[in-house]
Design a protein around this motif. Structure first.
Motif, PDB file in Angstrom:
ATOM      1  N   ASP A   8       0.823  -1.219   0.000  1.00 20.74           N
ATOM      2  CA  ASP A   8       0.000   0.000   0.000  1.00 20.74           C
ATOM      3  C   ASP A   8       0.849   1.258   0.000  1.00 20.74           C
ATOM      4  O   ASP A   8       0.348   2.349  -0.220  1.00 20.74           O
ATOM      5  CB  ASP A   8      -0.968   0.008   1.183  1.00 20.74           C
ATOM      6  N   GLU A   9       2.161   1.115   0.280  1.00 23.94           N
ATOM      7  CA  GLU A   9       3.008   2.302   0.266  1.00 23.94           C
ATOM      8  C   GLU A   9       3.712   2.398  -1.075  1.00 23.94           C
ATOM      9  O   GLU A   9       4.420   1.489  -1.484  1.00 23.94           O
ATOM     10  CB  GLU A   9       4.043   2.209   1.391  1.00 23.94           C
ATOM     11  N   GLN A  10       3.535   3.535  -1.700  1.00 23.37           N
ATOM     12  CA  GLN A  10       4.045   3.692  -3.050  1.00 23.37           C
ATOM     13  C   GLN A  10       5.567   3.592  -3.100  1.00 23.37           C
ATOM     14  O   GLN A  10       6.134   2.953  -3.978  1.00 23.37           O
ATOM     15  CB  GLN A  10       3.575   5.027  -3.592  1.00 23.37           C
ATOM     16  N   ASP A  34      -3.479  -2.595  -2.844  1.00 30.14           N
ATOM     17  CA  ASP A  34      -4.121  -3.318  -1.740  1.00 30.14           C
ATOM     18  C   ASP A  34      -4.483  -4.728  -2.195  1.00 30.14           C
ATOM     19  O   ASP A  34      -4.288  -5.077  -3.365  1.00 30.14           O
ATOM     20  CB  ASP A  34      -5.347  -2.562  -1.206  1.00 30.14           C
ATOM     21  N   PRO A  57      -4.789  -1.677   3.858  1.00 31.19           N
ATOM     22  CA  PRO A  57      -6.194  -1.371   4.104  1.00 31.19           C
ATOM     23  C   PRO A  57      -7.096  -2.244   3.231  1.00 31.19           C
ATOM     24  O   PRO A  57      -6.634  -2.825   2.262  1.00 31.19           O
ATOM     25  CB  PRO A  57      -6.316   0.100   3.709  1.00 31.19           C
ATOM     26  N   ASP A  58      -8.380  -2.264   3.595  1.00 31.43           N
ATOM     27  CA  ASP A  58      -9.397  -3.012   2.842  1.00 31.43           C
ATOM     28  C   ASP A  58      -9.221  -4.518   2.872  1.00 31.43           C
ATOM     29  O   ASP A  58     -10.039  -5.235   3.409  1.00 31.43           O
ATOM     30  CB  ASP A  58      -9.475  -2.566   1.374  1.00 31.43           C
TER      31      ASP A  58
ATOM     32  N   LEU B 232       2.700   7.140   3.677  1.00 32.30           N
ATOM     33  CA  LEU B 232       1.288   6.975   3.349  1.00 32.30           C
ATOM     34  C   LEU B 232       0.822   7.900   2.226  1.00 32.30           C
ATOM     35  O   LEU B 232      -0.292   7.751   1.731  1.00 32.30           O
ATOM     36  CB  LEU B 232       0.431   7.215   4.596  1.00 32.30           C
ATOM     37  N   ARG B 235      -2.788   9.826   1.664  1.00 30.93           N
ATOM     38  CA  ARG B 235      -3.757   9.223   2.584  1.00 30.93           C
ATOM     39  C   ARG B 235      -3.716   9.897   3.950  1.00 30.93           C
ATOM     40  O   ARG B 235      -4.688   9.846   4.688  1.00 30.93           O
ATOM     41  CB  ARG B 235      -3.472   7.726   2.733  1.00 30.93           C
ATOM     42  N   GLN B 270      -4.081   4.324   8.690  1.00 27.82           N
ATOM     43  CA  GLN B 270      -3.489   3.286   7.864  1.00 27.82           C
ATOM     44  C   GLN B 270      -4.486   2.244   7.353  1.00 27.82           C
ATOM     45  O   GLN B 270      -4.392   1.832   6.210  1.00 27.82           O
ATOM     46  CB  GLN B 270      -2.360   2.609   8.652  1.00 27.82           C
ATOM     47  N   LEU B 272      -7.399   2.701   6.423  1.00 29.73           N
ATOM     48  CA  LEU B 272      -8.347   3.284   5.478  1.00 29.73           C
ATOM     49  C   LEU B 272      -7.687   3.424   4.109  1.00 29.73           C
ATOM     50  O   LEU B 272      -6.659   4.073   3.991  1.00 29.73           O
ATOM     51  CB  LEU B 272      -8.785   4.679   5.952  1.00 29.73           C
ATOM     52  N   SER B 273      -8.312   2.864   3.079  1.00 31.99           N
ATOM     53  CA  SER B 273      -7.670   2.963   1.770  1.00 31.99           C
ATOM     54  C   SER B 273      -7.752   4.385   1.238  1.00 31.99           C
ATOM     55  O   SER B 273      -6.896   4.826   0.493  1.00 31.99           O
ATOM     56  CB  SER B 273      -8.304   1.980   0.797  1.00 31.99           C
TER      57      SER B 273
END
Lengths: 248, 348
Positions: A8-10, A34, A57-58, B232, B235, B270, B272-273
């Motif tokens: 999730d971290e670019q 994700d 997330p998700d 993040l 976000r 974190q 939460l997308s």
């Protein structure tokens, strides 16, 4: 070797991609931010190996892995994490491939080299152990089903009911229905706090339960929000369901 | 609490204080009772004897306490062994002097009736011996008590240290990963992250219970946020509400606000997308400093063990520094989770 990178971290994604592509014979075919994206990208690009971050997330990495196992040709999965005591412990014990972030390039090369396929038993045990230790719920956020379109992911909080047929269970949600190869008993064990049994063959979502009514044929049936279907409540489950509905 | 203990290193009670005098009086009276009772084994018990013994013991005890009160500063400068010896010497000397005076006074009264009366009597030495033994035992008692207090204090200190230094391993390794990722693509930012991290870790190694101006803590928080924002991206949004606050005048125990931000990010943003906003508020009202951090709640959330532990840590530290007047409240509102810390703007 075709590799999919999911984090999730670019920045982290960028680095893994860079390191992987420096290794001879490795191509990064897709990136995902994700778990959901990883599953859909994996279907589209058919990678041989998926590098999967655990905390996202998700849909987290462990859940994404379980859906990936459901695909026709499951890719090998290598988990990546910066620090996850419980997960690492479980990975070690059950010989699941993992890498520690910041990922070392030699480790990455070695892991890709020997990447074996993850089996369901391994994954389920790991998930169970991680879930137990972290007091977090061990429920999936999605149900995956193999359909003619490929793997379809259904968010659990959208599901209205599960209904068992002879061999399969139908999962009903606003966008249609899919068949899955799980038993109602397993589903009830996993989602017991969100679904209630109304019949030997049906579990309905508490969140969408609208009312119970007497049908013309003399049996009870339930109405579910946003759905025209009526589901039969068996005589045995009427008192229990009544109690549940009073509490709502 | 700590400070008091540090400034008076002596293990002896302050004999000038009213409370200590009371303790001396009660202790002396108990000794008088014991002596009278022991005397009762050989002779008839009598109120007159008890009165005499009490008078004598109190006399010795109070005058010794008086002398020690006068010598207070001098005694407290001595090493422990010498101070105890000195106290014993003072009591023994007082006992000797008053016993002798007693004998002399009696001699003056009975001189005419009892020609065999001798001023030098075995009893003087018995008195001195009893005084020496009893004072010795008391010194031992004070010593042991002081050791116990020291140990307690050391334990409390190490607890505070341990609580403070608990920078999450998650954060450490995630930041290392960011640095590794940035070095190739953006060395300047990587350098900045290394600086920010050093600042944070240096702060976490500072002395326990260290208070700093709020401005310093806010600076640490901004550095921390900078690192997390790299991780993040969009976000993470942070809003600061610090209007009408003198950040240099208000103090805060080091690393009180930062762990709250860390919690908000790890458990709030974190998962939460889409990400979310963390709001930081600081104000002084009714002589109390109020710091609060709130974050958007993930749809499906569980009260995390890590979060509870961090809050407990901060609570312990605040109580150690400010006593019962400090508090920490966590509450869940409709769509956000808020933690508020309240503590006195001025100590004491």
């Amino acid at each position: 070797m075709r590799v999919l990178v999911c984090d999730d971290e670019q920045l982290a994604r960028g680095r893994v991609k860079r390191l992987a592509e420096e290794i001879e014979g490795v191509t990064v075919v897709a990136e995902a931010a994700d778990g959901r994206e990883a599953v859909s990208e994996a279907q589209r690009t058919q990678p041989e190996v998926v590098l999967l971050d655990i905390r996202m997330p998700d849909m987290d990495g462990l859940e994404a892995a379980s859906h990936l196992l459901n695909t026709e040709r499951p890719p090998a999965v290598i988990f990546c994490t910066a620090f996850d005591e419980h997960a690492l412990q479980a990975f070690k014990v059950h010989a699941v491939d993992y890498l520690l972030k910041p990922i070392n390039r030699d480790d990455l090369a070695a892991a890709l080299e020997r990447a074996g396929s993850l089996n369901r038993v391994q994954l389920e045990t790991v998930k169970e152990e991680v879930g137990l230790d972290e007091e977090s719920s061990n429920q999936r956020q999605h149900i995956s089903a193999r359909t003619h379109k490929g793997l379809e992911l259904v968010p659990v909080n959208e599901i209205r009911y599960f209904q068992a047929d002879q061999k399969y269970v139908t999962v009903r949600w606003p966008e249609g229905e899919v068949l899955i190869d799980e038993t109602l008993k397993e589903l009830e064990d996993e989602f017991g706090d969100r679904f209630v049994r109304i019949h030997r063959n049906a579990l309905v979502a508490l969140d969408y339960l609208e009312g119970m009514e007497l049908a013309e044929q003399g049996h009870y049936q339930v109405r579910l929000r946003g759905l025209d279907d009526r589901l039969t409540v068996s005589r045995r489950h009427v008192p229990g369901l009544r109690k549940v509905m009073q509490r709502m | 609490m700590q400070r008091q203990a540090n400034e008076g290193e002596t293990f002896l009670p302050d004999f000038c204080a009213g409370q200590s005098v009371l303790v001396v009086v009660v202790g002396a009276e108990l000794l008088a009772i014991v002596l009278t009772l022991v005397g009762g084994l050989y002779d008839d018990l009598s109120v007159a004897r008890f009165a005499r013994v009490s008078l004598f013991v109190q006399w010795v005890a109070l005058s010794s306490a008086g002398v020690l009160c006068l010598l207070k500063h001098w005694v407290s400068a001595l090493p422990r062994a010498w101070a105890s010896t000195l106290v014993v010497a003072v009591v023994v000397l007082a006992t000797f002097v008053f016993s002798l005076a007693w004998r002399l006074a009696l001699a003056w009264v009975v001189a005419t009736t009892d020609p065999d009366y001798a001023v030098w009597d075995q009893r003087i030495w018995v008195h001195v011996a009893i005084a020496a033994v009893i004072t010795g035992v008391m010194m031992r008692y004070f010593y042991v008590q002081e050791q116990l207090k020291r140990q307690e204090r050391a334990e409390l200190n190490s607890r505070i240290q341990a609580l403070q230094s608990r920078i999450r391993p998650h954060f450490l390794f995630n930041s290392m990963n960011i640095i590794a990722s940035l070095i190739a693509v953006d060395p300047d930012t990587a350098e900045q992250v290394v600086e920010d991290m050093s600042r944070l870790f240096r702060a976490s190694l500072k002395e326990a219970g260290h208070e700093v101006p709020l401005a310093d803590e806010l600076d640490l928080c901004r550095r921390y946020i900078h690192i997390e924002q790299l991780r993040l991206g969009d976000r993470l949004q942070v809003e600061w509400h610090l209007e009408g606050l003198d950040q240099h005048a208000v103090t805060v125990p080091l690393l009180t606000l930062q762990p709250l931000l860390e919690n908000a990010i790890y458990h709030g943003i974190q998962p939460l997308s889409r990400g979310g906003t963390v709001q930081v508020r600081a104000e002084v009202r009714d002589n109390m400093v109020r710091l609060s951090v709130s974050n958007a709640l993930p749809e499906q959330h569980t009260q995390h063990g890590g979060n509870r532990m961090a809050l407990e840590n901060i609570r312990h530290r605040l109580t150690a520094l400010y006593g019962q007047r400090a508090r920490i409240n966590a509450r869940e509102l409709d769509d956000c989770y808020e933690v508020e810390i309240v503590y006195p703007a001025w100590r004491g």
